[in-house]
Design a protein around this motif. Structure first.
Motif, PDB file in Angstrom:
ATOM      1  N   UNK A 213       0.837  -1.194   0.000  1.00 15.46           N
ATOM      2  CA  UNK A 213       0.000   0.000   0.000  1.00 15.46           C
ATOM      3  C   UNK A 213       0.871   1.243   0.000  1.00 15.46           C
ATOM      4  N   UNK A 214       0.496   2.223  -0.796  1.00 12.08           N
ATOM      5  CA  UNK A 214       1.094   3.551  -0.665  1.00 12.08           C
ATOM      6  C   UNK A 214      -0.009   4.595  -0.672  1.00 12.08           C
ATOM      7  N   UNK A 215       0.092   5.567   0.231  1.00  5.22           N
ATOM      8  CA  UNK A 215      -0.873   6.668   0.299  1.00  5.22           C
ATOM      9  C   UNK A 215      -0.621   7.665  -0.826  1.00  5.22           C
ATOM     10  N   UNK A 216      -1.634   8.458  -1.101  1.00  4.94           N
ATOM     11  CA  UNK A 216      -1.533   9.520  -2.097  1.00  4.94           C
ATOM     12  C   UNK A 216      -1.898  10.856  -1.462  1.00  4.94           C
ATOM     13  N   UNK A 217      -1.468  11.931  -2.106  1.00  4.90           N
ATOM     14  CA  UNK A 217      -1.857  13.258  -1.619  1.00  4.90           C
ATOM     15  C   UNK A 217      -3.237  13.667  -2.137  1.00  4.90           C
TER      16      UNK A 217
ATOM     17  N   UNK B 278      -5.389  -0.801  18.688  1.00  7.51           N
ATOM     18  CA  UNK B 278      -6.792  -1.019  19.050  1.00  7.51           C
ATOM     19  C   UNK B 278      -7.717  -0.392  18.009  1.00  7.51           C
ATOM     20  N   UNK B 279      -7.339   0.786  17.519  1.00  7.08           N
ATOM     21  CA  UNK B 279      -8.123   1.421  16.460  1.00  7.08           C
ATOM     22  C   UNK B 279      -8.065   0.595  15.173  1.00  7.08           C
ATOM     23  N   UNK B 280      -6.912  -0.002  14.874  1.00 11.26           N
ATOM     24  CA  UNK B 280      -6.785  -0.848  13.689  1.00 11.26           C
ATOM     25  C   UNK B 280      -7.697  -2.068  13.791  1.00 11.26           C
ATOM     26  N   UNK B 281      -7.772  -2.646  14.990  1.00 10.32           N
ATOM     27  CA  UNK B 281      -8.643  -3.802  15.192  1.00 10.32           C
ATOM     28  C   UNK B 281     -10.111  -3.423  15.015  1.00 10.32           C
TER      29      UNK B 281
ATOM     30  N   UNK C  11      -5.121  -0.188   7.225  1.00 14.83           N
ATOM     31  CA  UNK C  11      -3.929   0.441   6.653  1.00 14.83           C
ATOM     32  C   UNK C  11      -4.009   1.960   6.744  1.00 14.83           C
ATOM     33  N   UNK C  12      -5.207   2.507   6.655  1.00 13.06           N
ATOM     34  CA  UNK C  12      -5.349   3.963   6.787  1.00 13.06           C
ATOM     35  C   UNK C  12      -5.162   4.405   8.237  1.00 13.06           C
TER      36      UNK C  12
END
Length: 293
Positions: A46-50, A138-141, A152-153
């Motif tokens: 994964x790669x983020x974008x602007x 915990x937020x990821x879960x 991933x975000x």
């Protein structure tokens, strides 16, 4: 733990400001197996974008969660941002309410993760604004309960992903420029993963193999066969550079070392296609804004 909105809460730092929900690209996608529950085992990057949606949050005194302007065709309580806020309230016992405003910039159904990113921004920002102080893991879960791409975000960094995409390791990638075409079709992800022709036994590789140039996407052949407009977009972009599919699509992309090179391709395609020009990012702009607050 219980929280009640008090008068003047809207003046707390962050309330009323705009928060980014960035797009992502899957730079590689390998399907290495299938679990007994039907979920596919993946390796992906994964790669983020602007390129971002923008969210604003305003406190409300009655403890409700709502959208300022519901998205047409999506029932309000099924919107991922509303579900994320309600899940956070349920998990923590928080009694606060919020009205969420979404400024949509990312195309829906394109594989750029717009809905998942909106949900992640909701979890991360309300965790801060409501003073909940849940750790990132915990937020990821919680995010995984909303969708496979949400973690991933929340993770907030370019990542090597395994499992069903939720086992994440940070990866440092060149922050190059991308031209992205969104064909005028919506790819049904479930349909692709149920396809008999889909490769499900790709060899497991290492992160170093990807960095050395292994960038295949096991979904590309099936998606192009089932969705001619995706195939057409791949062909159009391939004139200028190597075109790839992100996730199961429908968006396709090509990578360029400079903005100037990407801009030339963007200009050449924009009259015939819905095209986006974006820079790849290793760190999510959401966390950069959080650091500034």
């Amino acid at each position: 733990m219980g929280f009640i909105v008090t008068e003047g809460m809207e003046f707390i730092s962050g309330w009323g400001g705009k928060w980014p929900a960035p797009a992502k690209l899957n730079l590689m996608l390998r399907i290495t197996g299938r679990r007994e529950d039907g979920y596919h085992l993946l390796q992906t990057v994964f790669q983020m974008l602007d390129l971002c949606d923008w969210l604003a949050f305003r406190p409300v005194a009655d403890g409700s969660v709502s959208l300022l302007s519901p998205i047409p065709g999506v029932p309000e309580q099924e919107d991922l941002t509303v579900r994320a806020a309600n899940l956070l309230k349920l998990h923590t016992g928080c009694e606060a309410g919020v009205c969420i405003e979404i400024e949509k910039k990312l195309p829906m159904g394109g594989g750029l993760g717009g809905g998942s990113s909106d949900a992640a921004t909701t979890l991360v920002v309300l965790n801060r604004l409501w003073g909940l102080r849940l750790p990132k893991q915990e937020l990821m879960a919680l995010g995984l309960r909303l969708g496979a791409d949400v973690p991933v975000f929340v993770f907030g960094h370019a990542a090597w992903g395994e499992g069903v995409g939720e086992e994440l390791q940070p990866i440092m990638l060149p922050e190059q420029w991308f031209v992205i075409i969104k064909p005028d079709c919506h790819v049904n992800t479930k349909e692709i993963f149920c396809s008999e022709g889909l490769t499900r036994d790709s060899k497991v590789i290492k992160m170093s193999d990807f960095l050395a140039g292994e960038e295949s996407n096991d979904c590309t052949e099936e998606v192009c066969k089932m969705y001619p407009r995706v195939r057409d977009a791949m062909n159009a972009l391939s004139v200028y550079a190597g075109a790839r599919l992100t996730g199961t699509g429908a968006c396709v992309f090509a990578q360029f070392p400079s903005k100037e090179e990407a801009e030339v391709v963007f200009q050449a395609l924009k009259n015939e296609w819905l095209v986006f020009l974006a820079k790849g990012l290793n760190e999510s702009p959401l966390y950069k804004k959080l650091e500034q607050e």
